[in-house]
Design a protein around this motif. Structure first.
Motif, PDB file in Angstrom:
ATOM      1  N   ASP A 103       0.353   6.186  22.539  1.00 10.44           N
ATOM      2  CA  ASP A 103       1.056   5.031  22.956  1.00 10.44           C
ATOM      3  C   ASP A 103       0.688   4.856  24.111  1.00 10.44           C
ATOM      4  O   ASP A 103       1.457   4.355  24.691  1.00 10.44           O
ATOM      5  CB  ASP A 103       2.109   6.460  23.041  1.00 10.44           C
ATOM      6  N   PRO A 116      -0.726   1.338  25.520  1.00 13.27           N
ATOM      7  CA  PRO A 116      -1.035  -0.026  24.615  1.00 13.27           C
ATOM      8  C   PRO A 116      -2.009  -0.241  24.879  1.00 13.27           C
ATOM      9  O   PRO A 116      -3.221   0.354  25.113  1.00 13.27           O
ATOM     10  CB  PRO A 116      -0.167  -0.669  26.105  1.00 13.27           C
ATOM     11  N   PRO A 117      -3.084  -0.850  23.449  1.00  9.99           N
ATOM     12  CA  PRO A 117      -4.232  -1.025  23.651  1.00  9.99           C
ATOM     13  C   PRO A 117      -4.100  -2.280  24.791  1.00  9.99           C
ATOM     14  O   PRO A 117      -3.906  -2.822  25.323  1.00  9.99           O
ATOM     15  CB  PRO A 117      -3.993  -1.751  22.348  1.00  9.99           C
ATOM     16  N   ASP A 136     -10.915   4.181  25.032  1.00  8.59           N
ATOM     17  CA  ASP A 136      -9.764   3.197  24.262  1.00  8.59           C
ATOM     18  C   ASP A 136      -9.391   3.943  23.302  1.00  8.59           C
ATOM     19  O   ASP A 136      -9.418   4.769  22.868  1.00  8.59           O
ATOM     20  CB  ASP A 136     -11.356   1.946  23.799  1.00  8.59           C
ATOM     21  N   THR A 149      -7.127   3.406  20.130  1.00 13.19           N
ATOM     22  CA  THR A 149      -6.322   2.864  18.446  1.00 13.19           C
ATOM     23  C   THR A 149      -5.079   1.709  19.096  1.00 13.19           C
ATOM     24  O   THR A 149      -4.414   1.698  19.167  1.00 13.19           O
ATOM     25  CB  THR A 149      -5.749   3.285  17.186  1.00 13.19           C
ATOM     26  N   GLU A 150      -4.741   1.535  17.259  1.00 13.15           N
ATOM     27  CA  GLU A 150      -3.639   0.276  17.550  1.00 13.15           C
ATOM     28  C   GLU A 150      -2.156   0.849  18.028  1.00 13.15           C
ATOM     29  O   GLU A 150      -1.053   0.508  18.533  1.00 13.15           O
ATOM     30  CB  GLU A 150      -3.849  -0.238  16.583  1.00 13.15           C
ATOM     31  N   GLU A 151      -2.807   2.349  17.472  1.00 14.55           N
ATOM     32  CA  GLU A 151      -0.985   3.065  17.181  1.00 14.55           C
ATOM     33  C   GLU A 151      -1.396   3.758  18.562  1.00 14.55           C
ATOM     34  O   GLU A 151      -0.409   4.324  19.022  1.00 14.55           O
ATOM     35  CB  GLU A 151      -1.943   4.073  16.118  1.00 14.55           C
ATOM     36  N   GLY A 152      -2.263   3.247  19.517  1.00 16.80           N
ATOM     37  CA  GLY A 152      -2.280   3.768  20.989  1.00 16.80           C
ATOM     38  C   GLY A 152      -2.867   5.059  20.811  1.00 16.80           C
ATOM     39  O   GLY A 152      -2.449   5.865  22.456  1.00 16.80           O
ATOM     40  N   TYR A 153      -3.652   5.755  20.043  1.00 16.46           N
ATOM     41  CA  TYR A 153      -3.955   6.896  20.540  1.00 16.46           C
ATOM     42  C   TYR A 153      -5.727   6.877  20.794  1.00 16.46           C
ATOM     43  O   TYR A 153      -6.277   6.122  20.550  1.00 16.46           O
ATOM     44  CB  TYR A 153      -4.340   7.925  18.726  1.00 16.46           C
TER      45      TYR A 153
END
Lengths: 266, 196
Positions: free
Chosen positions: A195, A197-198, A222, A224-228
């Motif tokens: 969780d 943020p990108p 970095d 992912t879009e999901e914050g992982y």
């Protein structure tokens, strides 16, 4: 034939061209047409044109390429039509025999056409199945490789010696968390972030551990879009006295020492 | 003979072109035959699917129709029907033969819906737009018929039923069916002639 009779016969013509006429009415009209009545023939032709209109009402459907190819191929193989001409009887007999042979040849040709068509379809289907099988084998191999890797990882991390260090966000309302899993004496540890943020392209997250000698970079990552996000820490001799794990926001590519905002810490 | 025939319309350019193509087919021109196939096979196949209710069977019969057209192109008589009408007649005749040899009169509505769903493609291009326009005119002409007349014509044309079979199916007197077919065909002819 009286005018009334003739008119009555003409009224049968619409049903006749539809093929709906039957019995005595059909017999009478056919007999009359065969006698060559030009008026009724004209009426018949006119109503044939009407039927053409009924046929035009259906939606067109383009035939398959396979059908088109078969028809054109069959035409290419079909024998040419015999031309009509005046011949002596023995020639006519020979021509009839030849025509029958041609007809038999055409029937055989049609049968062969059907069989060839089925064979073509079966071969095309076999090729499709072979391609799909090859693709599935490749996918299975990839899945097996990934499975083996994950199984090894699970085994490693579920060992009773594995230690988990939880990291929490420094912002009060942020759901972001992280965890470092490591086994004392092992050359590998893994960090997971959730969780977060990108970041924009010019920024990156950087993981640090802080021991007696100060902060040491454990790698950048970095999300992912999901914050992982995930970092595998390999080849480093992790000191036994690590006091703190932290994640900061740094310029892309990372920095030798932390400069940016800390977002997670243990 | 009053009332049966309207004044005949001039032969269309399309019909003239078809007649030229068929003439070349009769002399063994395979390229002309391919053209004939490409021009008319979609409508013929549509007719066969509508009649037989099965796409696969319709494509089989389509092959037979055009093979017959190739073999008998030299017997086509221009005065008796248009080349397209000639193809339609052969197609319908073969389709009805198939149906009779199947020996079953199943309800085709479901099969037609299945056969037609997602099949074929919408015609494109100028000539196809003209075909679309002709189809629209025919549909309009059919729409002018009372439902009971249209139904009788469709049962006779697409299902190959005789007048007595239609009467049985619809549970109406034979005379009623005869009237409907006669009046329906006359009305349809008038409507098509008016639109041509």
């Amino acid at each position: 034939m009286t005018g009334t009779d003739h008119r009555q016969l003409q009224e049968l013509i619409p049903a006749f061209v539809l093929g709906a006429l039957e019995g005595e009415e059909l017999r009478r009209l056919e007999e009359h047409l065969n006698q060559g009545c030009p008026e009724c023939e004209e009426v018949r032709i006119a109503f044939d044109g009407t039927l053409e209109g009924v046929a035009e009402s259906v939606d067109p459907v383009v035939p398959s390429e396979v059908t088109r190819a078969r028809v054109l191929r069959a035409v290419g193989q079909a024998p040419s039509r015999p031309q009509p001409s005046r011949r002596p009887l023995w020639l006519v007999t020979a021509a009839v025999a030849a025509t029958l042979a041609v007809a038999a040849g055409i029937l055989l040709g049609r049968h062969q056409l059907r069989l060839q068509g089925r064979l073509d379809e079966a071969l095309a289907q076999q090729a499709r199945i072979t391609d799909e099988l090859t693709l599935l084998r490749a996918q299975l191999e990839s899945v097996n490789t990934e499975y083996d890797r994950l199984a090894a990882r699970v085994q490693e991390l579920s060992s009773p010696d594995t230690r988990r260090v939880q990291l929490a966000s420094l912002e009060e309302d942020s759901p972001a968390t992280g965890a470092t899993l490591l086994r004392p004496g092992a050359e590998r540890a893994v960090f997971y972030a959730y969780d977060l943020p990108p970041l924009p392209a010019e920024k990156t997250y950087q993981l640090w551990y802080i021991a007696a000698d100060g902060p040491v970079s454990a790698g950048t990552f970095d999300v992912t879009e999901e914050g992982y996000g995930r970092v595998e820490i390999t080849g480093q001799d992790l000191p036994p006295d690590i006091q703190l794990w932290a994640v900061t926001v740094e310029p892309a590519g990372g920095v030798p020492q932390p400069t940016g905002t800390m977002v997670l810490r243990s | 003979m009053q009332g049966f025939l309207s004044t005949s319309s001039a032969v269309s350019r399309s019909q003239l072109e078809d007649a030229r193509i068929l003439s070349r087919v009769a002399s063994g021109d395979q390229d002309a035959f391919a053209r004939l196939f490409d021009r008319h096979s979609p409508k013929v196949l549509g007719l066969l699917i509508r009649t037989l209710g099965d796409r696969e069977e319709a494509e089989e019969v389509l092959q037979e129709v055009f093979l017959q057209a190739w073999e008998q192109a030299d017997r086509y008589q221009q005065g008796r029907s248009s080349p397209k009408g000639w193809l339609f007649m052969m197609a319908r005749s073969r389709a009805l033969d198939r149906m009779r040899s199947r020996g079953a009169r199943m309800r085709r509505e479901d099969n037609v819906a299945k056969a037609a769903s997602g099949q074929g493609m919408a015609p494109v291009g100028t000539r196809r737009l003209e075909a679309r326009e002709r189809q629209r005119k025919v549909q309009c002409a059919l729409d002018t018929l009372p439902d009971e007349q249209r139904r009788c014509l469709e049962m006779a044309y697409f299902e190959g039923l005789t007048q007595s079979q239609i009467a049985t199916r619809l549970d109406v007197p034979l005379g009623t069916v005869k009237s409907r077919i006669l009046l329906g065909m006359k009305k349809l002819k008038q409507a098509l002639d008016a639109r041509s």
